[in-house]
Design a protein around this motif. Structure first.
Motif, PDB file in Angstrom:
ATOM      1  N   TYR A 114       2.571  15.263  26.805  1.00  0.00           N
ATOM      2  CA  TYR A 114       1.300  15.520  27.463  1.00  0.00           C
ATOM      3  C   TYR A 114       1.467  15.395  28.975  1.00  0.00           C
ATOM      4  CZ  TYR A 114       1.047  10.404  27.796  1.00  0.00           C
ATOM      5  OH  TYR A 114       1.328   9.082  28.072  1.00  0.00           O
ATOM      6  N   SER A 122       5.010  10.994  26.331  1.00  0.00           N
ATOM      7  CA  SER A 122       5.239  11.556  25.005  1.00  0.00           C
ATOM      8  C   SER A 122       4.762  10.561  23.962  1.00  0.00           C
ATOM      9  CB  SER A 122       6.727  11.858  24.811  1.00  0.00           C
ATOM     10  OG  SER A 122       6.980  12.337  23.514  1.00  0.00           O
ATOM     11  N   ILE A 123       3.985  11.029  23.010  1.00  0.00           N
ATOM     12  CA  ILE A 123       3.503  10.200  21.904  1.00  0.00           C
ATOM     13  C   ILE A 123       4.499  10.321  20.762  1.00  0.00           C
ATOM     14  CG2 ILE A 123       1.628   9.822  20.264  1.00  0.00           C
ATOM     15  CD1 ILE A 123      -0.269  11.066  22.305  1.00  0.00           C
ATOM     16  N   LEU A 126       1.637  11.368  16.495  1.00  0.00           N
ATOM     17  CA  LEU A 126       0.196  11.556  16.617  1.00  0.00           C
ATOM     18  C   LEU A 126      -0.332  12.044  15.272  1.00  0.00           C
ATOM     19  CD1 LEU A 126      -2.400  11.656  18.325  1.00  0.00           C
ATOM     20  CD2 LEU A 126      -1.800  14.016  18.921  1.00  0.00           C
ATOM     21  N   VAL A 137      -2.670   7.028  17.301  1.00  0.00           N
ATOM     22  CA  VAL A 137      -1.534   7.088  18.212  1.00  0.00           C
ATOM     23  C   VAL A 137      -0.535   6.016  17.786  1.00  0.00           C
ATOM     24  CG1 VAL A 137      -0.761   6.813  20.591  1.00  0.00           C
ATOM     25  CG2 VAL A 137      -2.946   7.931  20.110  1.00  0.00           C
ATOM     26  N   GLU A 139       3.086   4.161  18.344  1.00  0.00           N
ATOM     27  CA  GLU A 139       4.223   3.842  19.205  1.00  0.00           C
ATOM     28  C   GLU A 139       5.321   3.248  18.332  1.00  0.00           C
ATOM     29  OE1 GLU A 139       5.830   3.494  23.256  1.00  0.00           O
ATOM     30  OE2 GLU A 139       4.158   4.600  22.353  1.00  0.00           O
ATOM     31  N   LYS A 153       1.272   1.593  28.287  1.00  0.00           N
ATOM     32  CA  LYS A 153       1.507   2.987  27.894  1.00  0.00           C
ATOM     33  C   LYS A 153       0.683   3.373  26.677  1.00  0.00           C
ATOM     34  CE  LYS A 153       3.599   5.696  29.371  1.00  0.00           C
ATOM     35  NZ  LYS A 153       3.221   6.708  30.404  1.00  0.00           N
ATOM     36  N   GLU A 156      -2.816   4.106  27.703  1.00  0.00           N
ATOM     37  CA  GLU A 156      -2.900   5.432  28.324  1.00  0.00           C
ATOM     38  C   GLU A 156      -2.939   6.518  27.254  1.00  0.00           C
ATOM     39  OE1 GLU A 156       0.544   8.077  30.196  1.00  0.00           O
ATOM     40  OE2 GLU A 156      -0.105   6.527  31.613  1.00  0.00           O
ATOM     41  N   LYS A 157      -2.053   6.435  26.279  1.00  0.00           N
ATOM     42  CA  LYS A 157      -1.972   7.472  25.249  1.00  0.00           C
ATOM     43  C   LYS A 157      -3.238   7.510  24.404  1.00  0.00           C
ATOM     44  CE  LYS A 157       3.039   6.947  25.142  1.00  0.00           C
ATOM     45  NZ  LYS A 157       4.214   6.485  24.383  1.00  0.00           N
ATOM     46  N   ALA A 161      -5.844  10.592  24.066  1.00  0.00           N
ATOM     47  CA  ALA A 161      -5.738  11.229  22.747  1.00  0.00           C
ATOM     48  C   ALA A 161      -6.876  12.196  22.442  1.00  0.00           C
ATOM     49  CB  ALA A 161      -5.627  10.168  21.659  1.00  0.00           C
ATOM     50  N   ARG A 178      -4.686   2.676  17.180  1.00  0.00           N
ATOM     51  CA  ARG A 178      -3.383   2.429  17.795  1.00  0.00           C
ATOM     52  C   ARG A 178      -2.521   1.684  16.790  1.00  0.00           C
ATOM     53  NH1 ARG A 178      -5.387   0.365  23.769  1.00  0.00           N
ATOM     54  NH2 ARG A 178      -7.362   1.495  23.759  1.00  0.00           N
TER      55      ARG A 178
END
Length: 276
Positions: A114, A122-123, A126, A137, A139, A153, A156-157, A161, A178
């Protein structure tokens, strides 16, 4: 106006300015710093001007070390963490996560890049569930080096999203969860137990995670330990494009990177074992 060929890059200029500021803070002259590390005053001057090529990496570290500072090198590549290139376990955890999410009825995309309002990244995974207007999301980590960085991070993602999903799929999730996915290893469990900030960031355990995946309602931030992952011996699984994705209207078709596919849920083997 274009930069001259011998102009240093912006990052090099920043390093030089920091070194100069630290030296001045000590009330040292350039020759004083040079004497402490065993180089010439002209080399210090070149480095402070942003011309880092005038010194070796070892000398740069010694210059900062003499001022009670530390110089760290952080390579970047295509907006993704380089740990994905050097960590063979990462692909194993991603594959197990994808299998578990698909078994739970989620559509999955991997390595979703993104660039939104200057924020890039980068995720890892997703996941989306359109009937529930939910997104997840994920990680993926095999090491927990910095809790603060992981949290920053992932925040942020998760914040971006809804826009990422809307741009790719044409609908906006009302719920964004998350998830921190890790291999089930005692070392990682001990790290979580010994790091209160991580426990606060991801309070939901494996049982709560499975319940939320089945009915994604409300806030969710969980940790998922995936068992049965053999370190560095996992074969990378090729992901074919599903026919339903190819038939989808172009306006809502996921713009996947080469080798990355947003796949509709399928009926795989039983979900990988996991707990808190």
């Amino acid at each position: 106006m274009s930069a001259r060929r011998d102009d240093p890059p912006v990052d090099d200029l920043t390093v030089g300015l920091v070194l100069r500021g630290l030296r001045i803070r000590r009330t040292w002259r350039q020759r004083d710093l040079a004497a402490r590390v065993g180089c010439s005053q002209s080399v210090v001057s070149r480095v402070e001007s942003g011309h880092l090529g005038a010194a070796s990496v070892d000398l740069l570290r010694r210059l900062f070390g003499a001022l009670d500072a530390r110089l760290e090198l952080l390579p970047r590549w295509r907006g993704a963490d380089l740990e994905r290139l050097v960590d063979g376990d990462h692909a194993a955890v991603v594959a197990a996560t994808v299998q578990g999410l698909e078994h739970a009825g989620w559509a999955v995309a991997v390595e979703v890049t993104y660039s939104v309002y200057g924020e890039r990244g980068s995720i890892d995974v997703l996941a989306t569930r359109s009937q529930s207007l939910a997104a997840l999301v994920v990680e993926v980590k095999t090491e927990l080096a910095s809790a603060e960085r992981i949290g920053r991070k992932l925040d942020e993602k998760a914040r971006l999203a809804p826009k990422i999903v809307r741009d790719r799929l044409g609908w906006t999730p009302r719920v964004v969860g998350r998830l921190l996915a890790m291999p089930d290893r005692s070392r990682l469990r001990r790290t979580i137990d010994a790091t209160p900030i991580l426990a606060r960031m991801f309070p939901d355990d494996g049982l709560a995670t499975r319940r939320w995946l089945a009915a994604p309602v409300g806030d969710f931030a969980g940790r998922w330990f995936l068992s049965g992952i053999a370190p560095r011996h996992w074969r990378k699984v090729a992901v074919p494009a599903g026919p339903s994705l190819r038939a989808a209207p172009a306006a809502i078709r996921a713009r996947a990177e080469p080798g990355q596919t947003l796949r509709p849920p399928r009926q795989p083997a039983p979900m990988p074992a996991s707990d808190s």
